[in-house]
Enzyme design. Structure first.
Site, PDB file in Angstrom:
ATOM      1  N   TYR A 214      38.556 -67.782   8.402  1.00 32.14           N
ATOM      2  CA  TYR A 214      38.519 -68.493   7.115  1.00 32.14           C
ATOM      3  C   TYR A 214      37.908 -69.888   7.141  1.00 32.14           C
ATOM      4  O   TYR A 214      37.161 -70.261   6.258  1.00 32.14           O
ATOM      5  CB  TYR A 214      39.922 -68.582   6.508  1.00 32.14           C
ATOM      6  CG  TYR A 214      40.546 -67.259   6.108  1.00 32.14           C
ATOM      7  CD1 TYR A 214      39.812 -66.067   6.129  1.00 32.14           C
ATOM      8  CD2 TYR A 214      41.875 -67.200   5.718  1.00 32.14           C
ATOM      9  CE1 TYR A 214      40.399 -64.851   5.771  1.00 32.14           C
ATOM     10  CE2 TYR A 214      42.462 -65.992   5.346  1.00 32.14           C
ATOM     11  CZ  TYR A 214      41.726 -64.825   5.367  1.00 32.14           C
ATOM     12  OH  TYR A 214      42.301 -63.643   5.014  1.00 32.14           O
TER      13      TYR A 214
ATOM     14  N   CYS B  37      35.048 -79.810  -4.877  1.00 30.94           N
ATOM     15  CA  CYS B  37      36.173 -80.202  -4.016  1.00 30.94           C
ATOM     16  C   CYS B  37      35.864 -81.556  -3.369  1.00 30.94           C
ATOM     17  O   CYS B  37      34.721 -82.039  -3.387  1.00 30.94           O
ATOM     18  CB  CYS B  37      36.429 -79.138  -2.951  1.00 30.94           C
ATOM     19  SG  CYS B  37      35.284 -79.181  -1.558  1.00 30.94           S
TER      20      CYS B  37
ATOM     21  N   GLU C  98      28.248 -76.055  -2.915  1.00 28.57           N
ATOM     22  CA  GLU C  98      27.560 -77.346  -3.001  1.00 28.57           C
ATOM     23  C   GLU C  98      26.942 -77.711  -1.665  1.00 28.57           C
ATOM     24  O   GLU C  98      25.807 -78.182  -1.590  1.00 28.57           O
ATOM     25  CB  GLU C  98      28.541 -78.453  -3.417  1.00 28.57           C
ATOM     26  CG  GLU C  98      29.157 -78.280  -4.793  1.00 28.57           C
ATOM     27  CD  GLU C  98      30.455 -77.487  -4.786  1.00 28.57           C
ATOM     28  OE1 GLU C  98      30.609 -76.577  -3.937  1.00 28.57           O
ATOM     29  OE2 GLU C  98      31.311 -77.772  -5.626  1.00 28.57           O
TER      30      GLU C  98
ATOM     31  N   CYS D  73      33.069 -81.706  -0.727  1.00 29.81           N
ATOM     32  CA  CYS D  73      31.719 -81.602  -1.305  1.00 29.81           C
ATOM     33  C   CYS D  73      31.335 -82.875  -2.050  1.00 29.81           C
ATOM     34  O   CYS D  73      30.154 -83.249  -2.064  1.00 29.81           O
ATOM     35  CB  CYS D  73      31.623 -80.381  -2.214  1.00 29.81           C
ATOM     36  SG  CYS D  73      31.630 -78.853  -1.249  1.00 29.81           S
TER      37      CYS D  73
ATOM     38  N   CYS E 295      31.314 -74.202   1.200  1.00 26.50           N
ATOM     39  CA  CYS E 295      31.256 -74.247  -0.264  1.00 26.50           C
ATOM     40  C   CYS E 295      29.806 -74.163  -0.746  1.00 26.50           C
ATOM     41  O   CYS E 295      28.853 -74.488  -0.011  1.00 26.50           O
ATOM     42  CB  CYS E 295      31.834 -75.553  -0.783  1.00 26.50           C
ATOM     43  SG  CYS E 295      33.606 -75.747  -0.578  1.00 26.50           S
TER      44      CYS E 295
ATOM     45  N   ASN F 223      28.869 -70.148  -2.264  1.00 23.12           N
ATOM     46  CA  ASN F 223      29.876 -70.216  -1.205  1.00 23.12           C
ATOM     47  C   ASN F 223      29.711 -69.001  -0.295  1.00 23.12           C
ATOM     48  O   ASN F 223      29.413 -67.892  -0.737  1.00 23.12           O
ATOM     49  CB  ASN F 223      31.305 -70.347  -1.757  1.00 23.12           C
ATOM     50  CG  ASN F 223      31.707 -69.301  -2.778  1.00 23.12           C
ATOM     51  OD1 ASN F 223      30.883 -68.725  -3.453  1.00 23.12           O
ATOM     52  ND2 ASN F 223      33.003 -69.066  -2.889  1.00 23.12           N
TER      53      ASN F 223
ATOM     54  N   GLU G  62      31.836 -67.288   2.636  1.00 21.86           N
ATOM     55  CA  GLU G  62      33.106 -67.236   3.367  1.00 21.86           C
ATOM     56  C   GLU G  62      32.950 -66.440   4.661  1.00 21.86           C
ATOM     57  O   GLU G  62      31.896 -65.843   4.929  1.00 21.86           O
ATOM     58  CB  GLU G  62      34.182 -66.630   2.454  1.00 21.86           C
ATOM     59  CG  GLU G  62      34.433 -67.509   1.232  1.00 21.86           C
ATOM     60  CD  GLU G  62      35.534 -67.003   0.320  1.00 21.86           C
ATOM     61  OE1 GLU G  62      36.018 -65.867   0.514  1.00 21.86           O
ATOM     62  OE2 GLU G  62      35.906 -67.763  -0.596  1.00 21.86           O
ATOM     63  N   ASN G  63      34.018 -66.468   5.457  1.00 22.03           N
ATOM     64  CA  ASN G  63      33.985 -65.841   6.779  1.00 22.03           C
ATOM     65  C   ASN G  63      35.364 -65.274   7.090  1.00 22.03           C
ATOM     66  O   ASN G  63      36.380 -65.853   6.671  1.00 22.03           O
ATOM     67  CB  ASN G  63      33.593 -66.911   7.814  1.00 22.03           C
ATOM     68  CG  ASN G  63      33.271 -66.331   9.156  1.00 22.03           C
ATOM     69  OD1 ASN G  63      34.144 -65.973   9.935  1.00 22.03           O
ATOM     70  ND2 ASN G  63      31.988 -66.223   9.447  1.00 22.03           N
ATOM     71  N   ALA G  64      35.390 -64.178   7.838  1.00 23.96           N
ATOM     72  CA  ALA G  64      36.671 -63.580   8.231  1.00 23.96           C
ATOM     73  C   ALA G  64      37.524 -64.585   9.003  1.00 23.96           C
ATOM     74  O   ALA G  64      38.755 -64.532   8.955  1.00 23.96           O
ATOM     75  CB  ALA G  64      36.424 -62.340   9.077  1.00 23.96           C
TER      76      ALA G  64
HETATM   77  N1  THU Z   1      34.492 -73.585  -3.285  1.00 26.49           N
HETATM   78  C1  THU Z   1      33.230 -74.014  -3.491  1.00 26.49           C
HETATM   79  O1  THU Z   1      32.257 -73.323  -3.190  1.00 26.49           O
HETATM   80  N2  THU Z   1      33.056 -75.241  -4.027  1.00 26.49           N
HETATM   81  C2  THU Z   1      34.069 -76.060  -4.414  1.00 26.49           C
HETATM   82  O2  THU Z   1      33.816 -77.189  -4.813  1.00 26.49           O
HETATM   83  C3  THU Z   1      35.441 -75.576  -4.394  1.00 26.49           C
HETATM   84  C4  THU Z   1      35.673 -74.353  -3.600  1.00 26.49           C
HETATM   85  C5  THU Z   1      34.690 -72.259  -2.668  1.00 26.49           C
HETATM   86  C6  THU Z   1      35.252 -72.288  -1.281  1.00 26.49           C
HETATM   87  C7  THU Z   1      35.869 -70.921  -1.192  1.00 26.49           C
HETATM   88  O3  THU Z   1      34.855 -69.992  -0.808  1.00 26.49           O
HETATM   89  C8  THU Z   1      36.294 -70.603  -2.603  1.00 26.49           C
HETATM   90  O4  THU Z   1      35.575 -71.496  -3.443  1.00 26.49           O
HETATM   91  C9  THU Z   1      37.774 -70.775  -2.852  1.00 26.49           C
HETATM   92  O5  THU Z   1      38.229 -72.005  -2.449  1.00 26.49           O
END
Ligand code: THU
Length: 135
Positions: free
Chosen positions: A52, A90, A59, A93, A57, A46, A48-50
């Protein structure tokens, strides 16, 4: 088919990818690895970014790496987190994976590497895909 897949190796790749997670906002590390029909493994984490909503993710990072290198048929995926419980992908994904492997198996691993496998149909029943668009 599934008995020919080395899920342990795929889970190990997902755990290795997790080490690269960029998740300063959630502190929730996720690693994923996809296995393509031609037996290549692509890992992703995963990111992330400032801002949001820009985050992606693990996957989908792995999927994008595989597809952008020309590997569009995914037969299995592994996901690794740092949780005690086994976490499944999630919803977004699940749909993203489905596009490239409606018949795939997904191995979900906890922090100790203990994993459980699920079929795509279990995770996303009655799913929508390219064939519904005639593709
Ligand atoms: N996240 C994933 O990388 N995969 C998932 O299937 C569920 C959530 C990440 C997104 C975010 O960076 C962090 O988990 C919290 O949600």
């Amino acid at each position: 088919m599934d008995n020919l897949i080395d899920f342990q190796a795929l889970v190990n790749s997902a755990a290795a990818a997790k080490e690269k997670a960029h998740c300063p906002y959630s502190n929730f590390r996720v690693g994923a690895a996809v296995l393509t029909e031609d037996k290549k493994i692509f890992g992703g984490c995963n990111v992330e970014n400032a801002s949001y909503g820009v985050g992606i993710c693990a996957e989908r990072t792995a999927i994008v790496k595989a597809v952008s290198e020309g590997h569009k048929k995914i037969i299995a995926c592994a996901v690794s987190t740092d949780m005690d419980e086994i976490i499944a992908p999630c919803g977004m994904c699940r749909q993203a994976l489905r596009e490239f492997g409606p018949g795939m198996t997904i191995a979900c691993a906890n922090k100790d590497g203990k994993y459980q496998t699920f079929t795509m149909d279990e995770l996303l029943p009655k799913s929508f895909g390219p064939e519904h668009l005639g593709k």
